[in-house]
Design a protein around this motif. Structure first.
Motif, short mmCIF file in Angstrom:
data_model
loop_
_atom_site.label_atom_id
_atom_site.label_comp_id
_atom_site.label_asym_id
_atom_site.label_seq_id
_atom_site.Cartn_x
_atom_site.Cartn_y
_atom_site.Cartn_z
N PRO A 1 0.80 -1.23 0.00
CA PRO A 1 0.00 0.00 0.00
C PRO A 1 0.83 1.28 0.00
O PRO A 1 0.32 2.35 -0.35
CB PRO A 1 -0.82 -0.12 1.30
CG PRO A 1 -0.03 -1.03 2.18
CD PRO A 1 0.64 -2.00 1.25
N ASP A 2 2.11 1.17 0.39
CA ASP A 2 2.92 2.38 0.52
C ASP A 2 4.16 2.40 -0.37
O ASP A 2 4.92 3.37 -0.33
CB ASP A 2 3.37 2.56 1.98
CG ASP A 2 2.18 2.64 2.94
OD1 ASP A 2 1.20 3.33 2.59
OD2 ASP A 2 2.23 2.01 4.00
N ALA A 3 4.39 1.34 -1.13
CA ALA A 3 5.61 1.27 -1.95
C ALA A 3 5.27 0.67 -3.31
O ALA A 3 5.01 -0.54 -3.41
CB ALA A 3 6.69 0.45 -1.24
N LYS A 4 5.28 1.49 -4.32
CA LYS A 4 4.94 1.04 -5.67
C LYS A 4 5.96 0.01 -6.16
O LYS A 4 7.16 0.17 -5.98
CB LYS A 4 4.91 2.24 -6.62
CG LYS A 4 4.39 1.89 -8.01
CD LYS A 4 4.28 3.13 -8.89
CE LYS A 4 3.74 2.78 -10.27
NZ LYS A 4 3.62 3.99 -11.14
N GLY A 5 5.44 -1.06 -6.76
CA GLY A 5 6.32 -2.10 -7.30
C GLY A 5 6.72 -3.14 -6.28
O GLY A 5 7.45 -4.08 -6.61
#
Length: 342
Positions: free
Chosen positions: A118-122
């Motif tokens: 939810p807080d770190a793309k990829g």
């Protein structure tokens, strides 16, 4: 290049029928459908319509599965983080060795469940499968995973229910998991669903955690063979224990070599050796008196012995009343002196 069938769906995305074996190496839900056989005109049309209907149903089912995240993918373990709430005290090294050997010989049979972070793309976050992830990461291969969009509530329920059915967390680990969820403001309904317990069982779990310090639990360990009753007995007996003495004992080199069940028993034995506290004995020359006004805003308790008198002032306005008395000590003492017989 994949062929397009009559309904516009690539054949390599249609799950096989029961009499078809999937191609080796393909995803469990993907396979190839052989070309339609020619027969008599009427029979051929019937078979064609039947196959079209069957393929449409399987294509719709595939679409639903993909939408729900049923498709198994391979991910780089380096892109996956653990759950935001721990459910284990520690991962047993012996269990990891055994699991590692199984995966080496037979491959990873059961995928882990992750969600997009939810807080770190990829990146991804584990709902369950922490031990499998640890082993695969150590082996240096990709991990098989199911990716789903999960809310925090859905993640912890999935995490808890998987542990209930597969990994068998110990009682104290389940209690710690419940406590950590409560600290993160999850509702009791969500916690009960995650652990598969009712209100009474959950309350007992939380009471054990409230009575047994976390550092003592971690020093003991998971203690898989120790159930609710023994942990509750320990919690009750700890009220007269010296925690520092117990921790020193548990952290000794000899004790660390023992199993967590043996460390638990060592704490129980140590508590049994401690003498009971003597009950409070009121001296014969001590008198007790209490006073409170009608409105109940203060409560005054007076104790005296041969050489001293003690006044305790409690209740909501107790501190203010005590300050007032202190400010009047001079006049009160004068009044006391005058009241004494000459």
């Amino acid at each position: 290049m994949a062929r397009k069938n009559l309904i516009g769906v690539s054949d390599d995305l249609i799950p096989p029928t029961q009499d078809q074996a999937p191609i080796v190496g393909s995803r469990p839900i993907a396979g190839l459908v052989p070309p339609l056989r020619n027969g008599s005109p009427v029979g051929g049309i019937t078979k064609t319509l039947g196959n079209i209907t069957s393929k449409m149903e399987r294509a719709q089912n595939l679409e639903k599965q993909l939408a729900e995240g049923i498709a198994i993918v391979e991910l780089d373990p380096a892109t996956i983080d653990g759950s935001f709430v721990r459910d284990r005290i520690a991962i047993d090294a012996a269990e990891l060795v055994k699991l590692s050997q199984q995966i080496k010989e037979h491959g990873q049979q059961v995928p882990i469940l992750v969600r997009p972070h939810p807080d770190a793309k990829g990146r991804y976050q584990v709902a369950y499968g922490h031990r499998r992830l640890a082993v695969v990461r150590d082996l240096g291969v990709k991990v098989k995973a199911v990716v789903r969009d999960l809310s925090d509530d859905q993640l912890v329920v999935s995490q808890g229910q998987e542990n209930n059915t597969r990994t068998n967390l110990s009682y104290i680990e389940r209690a710690l998991f419940a406590s950590r969820l409560e600290e993160r403001a999850f509702t009791r309904d969500i916690i009960m669903a995650a652990l598969g317990v009712d209100k009474a069982a959950l309350s007992k779990m939380l009471s054990v955690i409230n009575l047994v310090p976390l550092n003592l639990i971690e020093a003991i360990g998971a203690a898989s063979d120790v159930g609710r009753r023994r942990w509750m007995d320990l919690a009750e007996n700890l009220q007269r224990a010296e925690l520092d003495v117990l921790l020193t004992m548990l952290l000794s080199e000899d004790m660390r070599k023992r199993t967590s069940e043996e460390r638990f028993q060592a704490v129980v034995d140590s508590l049994a050796k401690q003498p009971e506290k003597s009950p409070l004995v009121v001296p014969k020359d001590t008198a007790l008196a209490t006073w409170a006004p009608g409105d109940g805003t203060v409560s005054v308790t007076f104790k005296k012995s041969a050489k001293k008198g003690v006044i305790a002032i409690e209740a909501p306005e107790g501190p203010m009343f005590a300050e007032f008395i202190t400010s009047q000590l001079e006049s009160l003492y004068e009044a006391f002196r005058k009241s004494k017989p000459q």
